[in-house]
Scaffold this active site. Structure first.
Site, PDB file in Angstrom:
ATOM      1  N   SER A 143       1.003  -1.531  -0.013  1.00 17.55           N
ATOM      2  CA  SER A 143      -0.364  -0.144  -0.443  1.00 17.55           C
ATOM      3  C   SER A 143       1.013   0.847  -0.116  1.00 17.55           C
ATOM      4  CB  SER A 143      -0.457  -0.130   1.257  1.00 17.55           C
ATOM      5  OG  SER A 143      -1.385   1.631   1.709  1.00 17.55           O
ATOM      6  N   TYR A 156      -2.728  -1.851  10.352  1.00 14.66           N
ATOM      7  CA  TYR A 156      -2.144  -1.522   8.945  1.00 14.66           C
ATOM      8  C   TYR A 156      -0.631  -1.012   8.359  1.00 14.66           C
ATOM      9  CZ  TYR A 156      -4.330  -0.762   3.910  1.00 14.66           C
ATOM     10  OH  TYR A 156      -4.300  -0.845   2.618  1.00 14.66           O
TER      11      TYR A 156
END
Length: 282
Positions: A143, A156
């Site tokens: 990401s 995350y």
């Protein structure tokens, strides 16, 4: 250049978002597919769409955080197709919304189990098959939060930074061992995948009521930041794979943030906080 035509490609998290679009893009380019997801309804829809394109496909319900299940799955796929060339470790969850002080341990356990250990499980389970194919490829989806941290996303970010480090270490090992496996890490920016909304639903399912600020953050993300269509992201990823790129940045936001973090490593955290405050205030 290395075409995906005729290759056996495995895609995790294929029930929606980028995972579904990766499966469809690979099908259009002539790949044979094994797709999986925990969402059996979404997975069935993906399988139907892939079959409509005329591609060979096997679908299986799979929790990538379940190591034994992933190992069994790898053996099943290899037995059915006779060879496996590519693994796209795409499955992931949002795993955010709370500060380190407020977050429950369960948030870290589940986010790391899916986002980081899911990638490790998939890679280790399929790697021997990829080597045996003589033309293997590992594609691990990180990401922009694999190189940029944000508040309330500690679980995350930890998982996606971990994916980046694991994947880059794997690349060095494939080079050192002269194994016929290319390795790519993918850093998507803001895409229309539904992951932010899914995070709210997951929190509610765990009995955690999202705050008004958290709901507003998701609204802002969906309306203003998560803009790239998943099919466009999938095309960029597969183009990168076919071009042999070791690192694929998906979207101008990912490219911009990558430069920002490199140029201003000390200053960027304050810039990120200020940016989020302005977005939420609008």
């Amino acid at each position: 250049m290395s075409s995906v035509r005729g290759k056996v490609a495995v895609v995790t998290g294929a029930g929606s978002g980028i995972g579904r679009q990766l499966a469809l893009e690979l099908a259009r380019r002539g790949a044979r597919l094994a797709v999986s997801d925990v969402d059996e309804t979404g997975l069935a829809e993906t399988v139907a769409q892939v079959k409509a394109l005329g591609a060979e496909v096997q679908g299986a319900a799979l929790d990538v955080g379940d190591r034994a299940a992933v190992l069994d799955y790898a053996d099943t796929v290899a037995a059915q197709f006779g060879v496996v060339h590519q693994i796209y470790n795409n499955a992931g969850i949002a795993g955010g919304g709370q500060t380190v002080l407020d977050a429950e341990w369960e948030l870290y356990d589940r986010t790391l189990a899916v986002n980081l250990f899911g990638v490790i499980n998939g890679t280790k389970a399929f790697l021997p098959h990829l080597i045996d194919s003589g033309d293997g490829q590992v594609v691990n989806v990180s990401s922009l939060n694999g190189f940029m941290a944000q508040p309330t996303l500690s679980a995350y970010c930890a998982s996606k930074f971990g994916v980046r480090g694991f994947t880059e270490a794997l690349r060095t090992e494939m080079i050192a061992g002269r194994h016929p496996v290319r390795v790519t890490v993918v850093h998507p920016g803001g895409g229309k995948t539904g992951i932010a909304s899914a995070a709210l639903k997951e929190a509610e399912a765990r009995g955690i009521e999202p705050t008004a600020e958290q709901r507003e953050r998701v609204r802002v993300y969906n309306e203003k930041l998560l803009k790239m269509p998943a099919d466009q992201a999938a095309r960029i990823i597969v183009d990168g794979v076919e071009a042999g790129k070791p690192r694929v940045l998906v979207g101008n936001d990912a490219k911009l943030v990558d430069r920002l973090v490199r140029l201003l490593p000390r200053l960027y955290p304050k810039l990120i906080v200020d940016f989020e405050r302005r977005r939420l205030a609008r």
